[in-house]
Design a protein around this motif. Structure first.
Motif, PDB file in Angstrom:
ATOM      1  N   LEU A 228       0.732  -0.945   0.070  1.00 48.77           N
ATOM      2  CA  LEU A 228      -0.081   0.048  -0.189  1.00 48.77           C
ATOM      3  C   LEU A 228       0.668   1.445   0.120  1.00 48.77           C
ATOM      4  CD1 LEU A 228      -2.832  -0.871   2.562  1.00 48.77           C
ATOM      5  CD2 LEU A 228      -2.923  -1.066   0.028  1.00 48.77           C
ATOM      6  N   ASP A 229       2.255   1.221   0.354  1.00 47.74           N
ATOM      7  CA  ASP A 229       2.933   2.342   0.149  1.00 47.74           C
ATOM      8  C   ASP A 229       3.903   2.470  -1.172  1.00 47.74           C
ATOM      9  OD1 ASP A 229       4.665   0.185   0.536  1.00 47.74           O
ATOM     10  OD2 ASP A 229       6.116   1.058   1.939  1.00 47.74           O
ATOM     11  N   ILE A 230       3.256   1.883  -2.161  1.00 47.02           N
ATOM     12  CA  ILE A 230       3.751   1.984  -3.594  1.00 47.02           C
ATOM     13  C   ILE A 230       2.803   2.376  -4.542  1.00 47.02           C
ATOM     14  CG2 ILE A 230       4.849   1.010  -5.473  1.00 47.02           C
ATOM     15  CD1 ILE A 230       6.449  -0.679  -3.373  1.00 47.02           C
ATOM     16  N   MET A 231       3.097   3.570  -5.268  1.00 43.13           N
ATOM     17  CA  MET A 231       2.108   3.806  -6.423  1.00 43.13           C
ATOM     18  C   MET A 231       2.991   3.869  -7.694  1.00 43.13           C
ATOM     19  SD  MET A 231       0.276   7.417  -6.771  1.00 43.13           S
ATOM     20  CE  MET A 231       1.476   8.613  -7.145  1.00 43.13           C
ATOM     21  N   GLN A 232       2.157   3.615  -8.851  1.00 39.67           N
ATOM     22  CA  GLN A 232       3.158   3.664  -9.972  1.00 39.67           C
ATOM     23  C   GLN A 232       2.182   4.778 -10.934  1.00 39.67           C
ATOM     24  OE1 GLN A 232       3.412  -0.256 -12.202  1.00 39.67           O
ATOM     25  NE2 GLN A 232       3.979   0.916 -14.217  1.00 39.67           N
TER      26      GLN A 232
ATOM     27  N   ASP B 296       2.760   6.525 -14.940  1.00 33.82           N
ATOM     28  CA  ASP B 296       3.657   6.507 -16.253  1.00 33.82           C
ATOM     29  C   ASP B 296       4.558   5.630 -15.997  1.00 33.82           C
ATOM     30  OD1 ASP B 296       1.930   8.419 -17.098  1.00 33.82           O
ATOM     31  OD2 ASP B 296       2.747  10.050 -16.174  1.00 33.82           O
ATOM     32  N   ARG B 297       4.531   4.380 -15.511  1.00 34.06           N
ATOM     33  CA  ARG B 297       5.616   3.422 -15.518  1.00 34.06           C
ATOM     34  C   ARG B 297       6.881   3.811 -14.582  1.00 34.06           C
ATOM     35  NH1 ARG B 297       5.717  -0.999 -19.257  1.00 34.06           N
ATOM     36  NH2 ARG B 297       4.030  -0.903 -20.352  1.00 34.06           N
ATOM     37  N   ILE B 298       6.452   4.669 -13.676  1.00 36.53           N
ATOM     38  CA  ILE B 298       7.540   5.024 -12.817  1.00 36.53           C
ATOM     39  C   ILE B 298       7.094   4.636 -11.433  1.00 36.53           C
ATOM     40  CG2 ILE B 298       8.736   6.858 -11.789  1.00 36.53           C
ATOM     41  CD1 ILE B 298       8.378   8.369 -14.344  1.00 36.53           C
ATOM     42  N   VAL B 299       7.786   3.920 -10.619  1.00 37.43           N
ATOM     43  CA  VAL B 299       7.255   3.457  -9.369  1.00 37.43           C
ATOM     44  C   VAL B 299       7.779   4.699  -8.418  1.00 37.43           C
ATOM     45  CG1 VAL B 299       7.795   1.721  -7.345  1.00 37.43           C
ATOM     46  CG2 VAL B 299       7.428   1.301  -9.821  1.00 37.43           C
ATOM     47  N   ILE B 300       6.939   4.801  -7.434  1.00 42.88           N
ATOM     48  CA  ILE B 300       6.799   6.131  -6.323  1.00 42.88           C
ATOM     49  C   ILE B 300       6.738   5.774  -5.167  1.00 42.88           C
ATOM     50  CG2 ILE B 300       5.970   8.100  -5.515  1.00 42.88           C
ATOM     51  CD1 ILE B 300       5.160   8.557  -8.713  1.00 42.88           C
ATOM     52  N   ASN B 301       7.589   5.552  -4.283  1.00 38.56           N
ATOM     53  CA  ASN B 301       7.535   5.119  -2.669  1.00 38.56           C
ATOM     54  C   ASN B 301       6.610   6.250  -2.001  1.00 38.56           C
ATOM     55  OD1 ASN B 301       8.597   2.814  -3.013  1.00 38.56           O
ATOM     56  ND2 ASN B 301      10.637   3.733  -2.850  1.00 38.56           N
ATOM     57  N   LEU B 302       5.601   6.030  -1.442  1.00 37.37           N
ATOM     58  CA  LEU B 302       4.652   7.098  -0.663  1.00 37.37           C
ATOM     59  C   LEU B 302       5.246   7.188   0.777  1.00 37.37           C
ATOM     60  CD1 LEU B 302       1.175   5.784  -1.887  1.00 37.37           C
ATOM     61  CD2 LEU B 302       2.711   7.624  -2.899  1.00 37.37           C
ATOM     62  N   ILE B 303       5.396   8.219   1.010  1.00 36.12           N
ATOM     63  CA  ILE B 303       5.991   8.521   2.451  1.00 36.12           C
ATOM     64  C   ILE B 303       5.131   9.043   3.316  1.00 36.12           C
ATOM     65  CG2 ILE B 303       7.884   9.406   3.997  1.00 36.12           C
ATOM     66  CD1 ILE B 303       9.509   9.568   1.278  1.00 36.12           C
ATOM     67  N   PRO B 304       4.477   8.548   4.465  1.00 36.54           N
ATOM     68  CA  PRO B 304       3.628   9.470   5.364  1.00 36.54           C
ATOM     69  C   PRO B 304       3.951  10.704   5.758  1.00 36.54           C
ATOM     70  CG  PRO B 304       4.358   7.378   6.454  1.00 36.54           C
ATOM     71  CD  PRO B 304       5.062   7.439   5.181  1.00 36.54           C
ATOM     72  N   SER B 305       3.196  11.663   5.999  1.00 39.73           N
ATOM     73  CA  SER B 305       3.379  13.046   6.283  1.00 39.73           C
ATOM     74  C   SER B 305       3.933  12.844   7.833  1.00 39.73           C
ATOM     75  CB  SER B 305       2.299  13.780   5.744  1.00 39.73           C
ATOM     76  OG  SER B 305       1.138  13.571   6.527  1.00 39.73           O
TER      77      SER B 305
END
Length: 131
Positions: free
Chosen positions: A100-104, A106-115
């Protein structure tokens, strides 16, 4: 000993909750996927019983009951892990839900960081005399 068992249905499978489909009742049933491990446990247990005996007298054979048990209070030594989804074309490649802490995008993986939490929110109970 661990053994992988790949189950592939012959036709469409549908797993749902346990609500009845009685005439005159206004129940809505929902699909459940993937099904619970107990669904596969029951299917494998029944398969083993049918391969080596039958449902009416398997309890008399201790080799079978040591593996599959006799009833809900005695489940035997059969243990399952899963079910896991796989893609056969990738020989086999297990499929898992994305964390649940990963988002994709445009084919780029983004690690989500809680505020970060502001200090004003952490003092709520003390400021309102709730302690």
């Amino acid at each position: 000993m661990t053994k992988w068992i790949f189950i592939e249905p012959f036709d469409t499978v549908f797993f749902r909750d346990g609500k009845p489909f009685d005439a005159g009742n206004d129940f809505v049933s929902f699909s459940i996927f993937p099904p619970s491990p107990s669904t596969f446990y029951g299917a494998l247990r029944t398969y083993i019983i049918m391969q080596y005996s039958n449902l009416s007298n398997f309890r008399s054979d201790t080799k079978i009951t040591n593996v599959v048990g006799t009833d809900a209070n005695n489940l035997g030594s059969l243990k399952i892990y899963g079910p896991y989804l796989y893609k056969k074309e990738l020989s086999p490649f297990l499929l898992f839900k994305a964390p649940l802490d990963i988002m994709q995008r445009d084919r780029i993986v983004i690690n989500l960081i809680p505020s970060s939490v502001s200090s004003g929110l952490t003092d709520l109970e003390a400021n309102n005399n709730l302690i």
